[in-house]
Scaffold this active site. Structure first.
Site, PDB file in Angstrom:
ATOM      1  CD  GLU A 157      -9.282 -15.627  -3.858  1.00 60.05           C
ATOM      2  OE1 GLU A 157      -8.812 -14.932  -2.941  1.00 60.05           O
ATOM      3  OE2 GLU A 157      -9.091 -16.860  -3.939  1.00 60.05           O
ATOM      4  CD  GLU A 158      -7.214 -19.756  -4.364  1.00 59.83           C
ATOM      5  OE1 GLU A 158      -6.272 -19.368  -3.650  1.00 59.83           O
ATOM      6  OE2 GLU A 158      -8.253 -20.273  -3.907  1.00 59.83           O
TER       7      GLU A 158
ATOM      8  CG  HIS B 254      -5.940 -23.521  -0.083  1.00 58.33           C
ATOM      9  ND1 HIS B 254      -5.022 -22.555  -0.455  1.00 58.33           N
ATOM     10  CD2 HIS B 254      -7.148 -22.983  -0.366  1.00 58.33           C
ATOM     11  CE1 HIS B 254      -5.664 -21.492  -0.935  1.00 58.33           C
ATOM     12  NE2 HIS B 254      -6.965 -21.751  -0.886  1.00 58.33           N
TER      13      HIS B 254
ATOM     14  CG  ASP C 241      -8.822 -18.606  -9.283  1.00 57.84           C
ATOM     15  OD1 ASP C 241      -9.881 -18.231  -8.733  1.00 57.84           O
ATOM     16  OD2 ASP C 241      -7.703 -18.269  -8.859  1.00 57.84           O
TER      17      ASP C 241
END
Length: 402
Positions: free
Chosen positions: A140-141, A367, A82
């Protein structure tokens, strides 16, 4: 000789890896919505003649069997799929085409690396016995995360792997280097949602209100003592608040304040104790001021544990493949990662892949809207994971399948 073959194969497929990574980077999808990503990964596996299935909606798993005579173990490899809700600012030919969505955490790298690893292993299937279970995992996020979903759907069963390996890009580490940390490596992550309700009114008459703004400010300072005075100082712990909404105006005190934060630690027992301390503290303090408090704790990922013996072996194999000078120790990291779910069920090793350019200013942190890792690391990531897998299979060749 086998290591030499792996290096040659990794170098030969580098242009393909770059093309795959750039396609994935240009077409990112958010957690639980990786439909096109899964289709693309599936098409790559099909082109390699590697059997696989879809599971947990957008997840993919399958098994690559070695053809060498002998009874080898079952091992697992994992990559996440993702992207993040970030508007990309890095300009390139492969910039995200999905507005407001970006692979800013390197999951495009992770998928590409695992696809490359499988391509190398497929070419060398006559060289090993045993089975490699691969996991392309969504979400995963975003807690509760795709690892839990796939585990609940049986990804670690039929057959059950002996251990599992994962890797994650590290922009602070030069491309070509690999980082390891044995034991507790990444923190548990919980989300905190707090509402303090008082009695609003005119700002000129504070004696007639129960001011949730002042109560909330005092409470945030008080809560920090859970870390500074109640946590063992030798135990990593973080309590942070990043959102504070007091929706009044300059002359109106609001009825309520909402606050969002995060609790992170490296000890599951202390994590549970901290939850109870948070609940008791906010309730007691708000009550003492005539207000009420509601705290919702959304439990996220547990502590990620790198099994020491497997990590030591993986480090040794990495040194054999890349040279000792390319392997470094890295510190604990207070970020969370849902690979941790696997680490509580199987012996696990989660290591870091350096992706920093020689000009270190070219790579910004994970990020961020300008994150752009060095693609020179793609062949390193694919080749190393293939080599680790071959060594792992060989070491455990006499281990009964679980």
């Amino acid at each position: 000789m086998l290591a030499k073959k792996v290096r040659e194969l990794a170098a030969a497929i580098k242009p393909d890896l770059v093309a795959i990574r750039r396609h994935l980077h240009a077409h990112p999808e958010l957690s639980y919505h990786e439909y096109n990503t899964a289709d693309y990964v599936s098409s790559q596996l099909t082109a390699m003649d590697i059997d696989h299935i879809r599971m947990s909606v957008t997840g993919i798993t399958g098994i690559l069997k070695g053809k060498k005579t002998g009874d080898g173990p079952v091992l697992a490899l994992r990559a996440d799929m993702d992207a993040l809700p970030i508007h990309e600012l890095h300009e390139s030919d492969y910039k995200s085409t999905n507005q407001g969505v970006m692979h800013a955490c390197g999951h495009d790298f992770h998928m590409t690396s695992l696809l490359g690893t499988l391509r190398i292993l497929k070419a060398l299937e006559a060289e090993f016995s045993g089975e490699v279970k691969f996991i392309f995992q969504p979400a995963e996020e975003l807690a509760p995360g795709g690892a839990l979903m796939m585990i609940n759907d049986g990804v670690l069963e039929n057959p059950r792997p002996l251990n599992i390996i994962g890797q994650h890009v590290m922009p602070e580490l030069p491309a070509g280097k690999i980082g390891f940390h044995a034991g507790m490596y990444m923190a548990s992550v919980d989300e905190l949602y707090l509402t303090i309700t008082g009695k609003g009114g005119h700002a000129a008459a504070p004696h007639q209100v129960i001011d949730p703004v002042i109560i909330s400010c005092e409470l945030l300072v008080l809560l920090q003592q859970i870390v500074s005075r109640r946590t063992n100082p030798l135990l990593p712990a973080v309590l942070s608040f990043g959102r504070f909404i007091a929706d009044g105006v300059h002359n109106v005190i609001p009825d309520k304040v909402t606050i969002d934060g995060t609790l992170r630690t490296m000890d599951e027992k202390w994590r549970r104790e901290a939850h109870e301390l948070l609940k008791k503290t906010v309730t007691a303090y708000a009550t003492s001021k005539g207000a009420t408090a509601d705290l919702y704790i959304k439990e996220g990922y547990p502590v990620l544990f790198n099994e020491p013996a497997l990590t030591a072996d993986t480090r040794k194999w990495t040194e054999e493949y890349l040279g000792k000078e390319q392997v470094v120790d890295i510190p604990k990291w207070m970020a969370g990662e849902d690979f941790a779910r696997y680490s509580h069920l199987l012996d696990s090793c989660f290591y870091r892949l350096g992706v920093q350019y020689p000009d270190s200013e070219k790579v910004t942190p994970l990020h961020t809207a300008t994150f752009n890792p060095d693609e020179e690391a793609l062949s390193t990531g694919a080749g190393l994971m293939a080599w680790i897998t071959l060594c792992n299979l060989e070491k455990n060749a006499k281990t009964d399948k679980q």
